[in-house]
Structure formats: structure tokens, C-alpha cells
Enzyme design. Structure first.
Site, PDB file in Angstrom:
ATOM      1  N   HIS A 151       0.838  -1.207   0.000  1.00 50.55           N
ATOM      2  CA  HIS A 151       0.000   0.000   0.000  1.00 50.55           C
ATOM      3  C   HIS A 151       0.875   1.260   0.000  1.00 50.55           C
ATOM      4  O   HIS A 151       0.741   2.134  -0.843  1.00 50.55           O
ATOM      5  CB  HIS A 151      -0.917  -0.030   1.235  1.00 50.55           C
ATOM      6  CG  HIS A 151      -1.788   1.171   1.408  1.00 50.55           C
ATOM      7  ND1 HIS A 151      -3.167   1.097   1.386  1.00 50.55           N
ATOM      8  CD2 HIS A 151      -1.492   2.492   1.594  1.00 50.55           C
ATOM      9  CE1 HIS A 151      -3.662   2.318   1.555  1.00 50.55           C
ATOM     10  NE2 HIS A 151      -2.661   3.188   1.688  1.00 50.55           N
ATOM     11  N   GLU A 152       1.819   1.320   0.942  1.00 50.12           N
ATOM     12  CA  GLU A 152       2.654   2.523   1.064  1.00 50.12           C
ATOM     13  C   GLU A 152       3.620   2.656  -0.115  1.00 50.12           C
ATOM     14  O   GLU A 152       3.939   3.769  -0.536  1.00 50.12           O
ATOM     15  CB  GLU A 152       3.415   2.515   2.393  1.00 50.12           C
ATOM     16  CG  GLU A 152       2.539   2.425   3.648  1.00 50.12           C
ATOM     17  CD  GLU A 152       1.452   3.485   3.740  1.00 50.12           C
ATOM     18  OE1 GLU A 152       1.619   4.560   3.149  1.00 50.12           O
ATOM     19  OE2 GLU A 152       0.423   3.221   4.380  1.00 50.12           O
TER      20      GLU A 152
ATOM     21  N   HIS B 190       2.004   4.440  -2.925  1.00 50.14           N
ATOM     22  CA  HIS B 190       2.085   5.899  -2.717  1.00 50.14           C
ATOM     23  C   HIS B 190       3.461   6.425  -3.139  1.00 50.14           C
ATOM     24  O   HIS B 190       3.564   7.475  -3.763  1.00 50.14           O
ATOM     25  CB  HIS B 190       1.860   6.257  -1.242  1.00 50.14           C
ATOM     26  CG  HIS B 190       0.451   6.063  -0.774  1.00 50.14           C
ATOM     27  ND1 HIS B 190      -0.647   6.244  -1.589  1.00 50.14           N
ATOM     28  CD2 HIS B 190      -0.043   5.734   0.444  1.00 50.14           C
ATOM     29  CE1 HIS B 190      -1.746   6.010  -0.880  1.00 50.14           C
ATOM     30  NE2 HIS B 190      -1.409   5.697   0.346  1.00 50.14           N
TER      31      HIS B 190
HETATM   32 ZN   LIG Z   1      -2.696   5.270   1.931  1.00 50.67          ZN
END
Ligand SMILES: [Zn+2]
Length: 250
Positions: free
Chosen positions: A149-150, A153
Site C-alpha cells: 500500500h505505502e 504511494h
Molecule cells: Zn494510503
């Protein structure tokens, strides 16, 4: 029992609780560090994303991913530490060391910095740093999903001039992609959470719900979080970059 005894008992209970908490914190950290190491060494999705970051010209700094104590916050982790790069005021607040760049982590600190930026007192940027909340993870898979997830980003920050702190559509988009591509909304995961409704369109609904929660954490975007997610959804849900297709469909 005399008053003295009560005090002593209360003190020793407090001391014991403090020690138990310290022990639990140390154990959480150790477990989290182990999950991160295993993710870096064995998780092909994590490795793929780290390689892509290098290819995109954003080689991850050493110690990019670290475990931290998030206290009671419900978050699994986060990307970027808000950093004040330039303070326009000649007299910084006395609780800040003027010789040091200032990093904010708590919502209150971030709000203060955002207000300073609006007033032209400070310039902010996001440091490329990923933190995982050490006490949050159910298991290794959960920790690896948070890493993916990170990293999504990080990829988004690298490939575009994304400004998620102030551009709420940017923030909604990267959250949609991170929720979608990390597997956090896979049907097995949601089945475990007891949120499995209808089969069709379920993944999309879960991505929307979770992305909106993340957008709400940004004080600049909180009020209309659902609208931002809705506006960005179609384009960003089908954007699987840097994967050729959704990684969970293998
Ligand atoms: Zn996030």
C-alpha cells in the site's frame, strides 16, 4: 489497611503495568521488524515495487520502511513525514529547534504546519519515508499488504508531481490505487472481516470505503472526502501502474 499500603499497592501496580507495556512494545517492534525483513527478502510484489522505484529514478533511501509505535491510532501505517523545509518567520516557535528541519507526525502538528503554509509562514514537503504501525498487524500477510500500500504511494509520488497534502483529488487517486493494488480489499481478506456482501462489485465498494477513510485523515480534504473519491474513482481504479494488470488476478 493503612493509607501507606494503598499508595504502595497503587504504585507497584502502575510500575508493573508500565513494565508490561514496555515488554509488549518491544515484542511488537521485534515482530514488525521481522515482517518487514521478510517482506523485503521474500515478497515478490514488494520487491517488484522497490525495483520500479529505482527504475523510475527514485531509489529508496536506506531504511525507507520502518516500524514505529503509533500508540492508539487505528492506522496501519503511513507514507511521508510532513517536513517543514523553509520557515519564513525569523522567530520560530520556541518549542522548535530553529537549526533543525521540523518533522510533524501527529494530526495536531500537521494541522499547525498546514495553517503556517496557508499563512505563507512555512513551506512543506513530504519526505519519502514509510512507517508501519508496529502494534497493528494481525499477521505477516497483513504487514506485507501495508508495505505494498505505502509503496504504491511512493511510486505515485515519484512518477507524477502529485501533491496529496493540498490536492484532494490527487490524494483520493493514490489511496484508491493503494487500496486496490495492495490486496487489502481481496475477497478473502474481507470475508475474514465479516464485510463480504454481494460478490459482484464488492472489491470496488471496499476500495471506495477504505480510500474515503484515508482521505478523511487529511484535514484539507476531510469534509468532502467521499466526493473526491467518487470523482477520481473510475480513472484511478483501473490504473494498475506499475503492474500490467491487477496483481491479485495472477
Ligand atoms: Zn494510503
Amino acid at each position: 489497611m493503612s493509607e501507606g499500603d494503598d499508595t504502595t499497592t497503587a504504585e507497584s501496580i502502575a510500575a508493573r503495568e508500565k513494565q508490561a507495556k514496555a515488554e509488549k512494545d518491544a515484542k511488537d517492534r521485534e515482530t514488525c521488524d521481522k515482517y518487514v525483513q521478510k517482506g523485503l527478502n521474500w515478497n515478490v510484489t514488494v520487491q517488484f515495487l522497490l525495483e520500479r522505484l529505482v527504475q523510475l529514478g527514485c531509489p529508496p533511501p536506506p531504511g525507507l520502511i520502518r516500524c514505529v509505535d503509533c500508540g492508539d491510532k487505528p492506522a496501519a501505517g503511513g507514507f511521508g513525514v510532513v517536513e517543514e523545509v523553509e520557515a519564513a518567520t525569523t522567530l520560530p516557535p520556541k518549542d522548535r529547534d530553529p537549526s533543525k528541519k521540523y518533522c510533524a507526525q501527529t494530526q495536531k502538528e500537521i494541522n499547525t504546519l498546514l495553517a503556517d503554509q496557508r499563512d505563507g509562514k512555512a513551506k512543506l514537503k513530504l519526505l519519502p519515508e514509510i512507517f508501519l504501525c508496529q502494534q497493528h498487524f494481525r499477521d505477516e500477510t497483513h504487514a506485507h499488504e501495508a508495505m505494498v500500500h505505502e509503496l504504491i504511494h511512493a511510486v505515485d509520488m515519484c512518477r507524477t508531481k502529485m501533491d496529496p497534502m493540498t490536492n484532494c483529488i490527487h490524494m483520493a487517486c493514490t489511496e484508491i490505487r493503494a487500496e486496490n493494488l495492495s490486496g487489502e480489499c481481496s475477497w478473502i481478506r474481507e470475508l475474514g472481516n465479516g464485510r463480504m456482501g454481494s460478490f459482484a462489485g464488492h472489491g470496488a465498494k471496499c476500495v471506495k470505503r477504505r480510500a474515503a477513510l484515508s482521505v478523511k485523515a487529511n484535514p484539507n480534504c476531510a469534509e468532502k472526502a467521499d466526493e473526491y473519491v467518487e470523482a477520481a474513482f473510475e480513472r484511478c481504479f483501473k490504473d494498475t501502474f506499475p503492474f500490467d494488470r491487477h496483481p491479485n488476478l495472477r
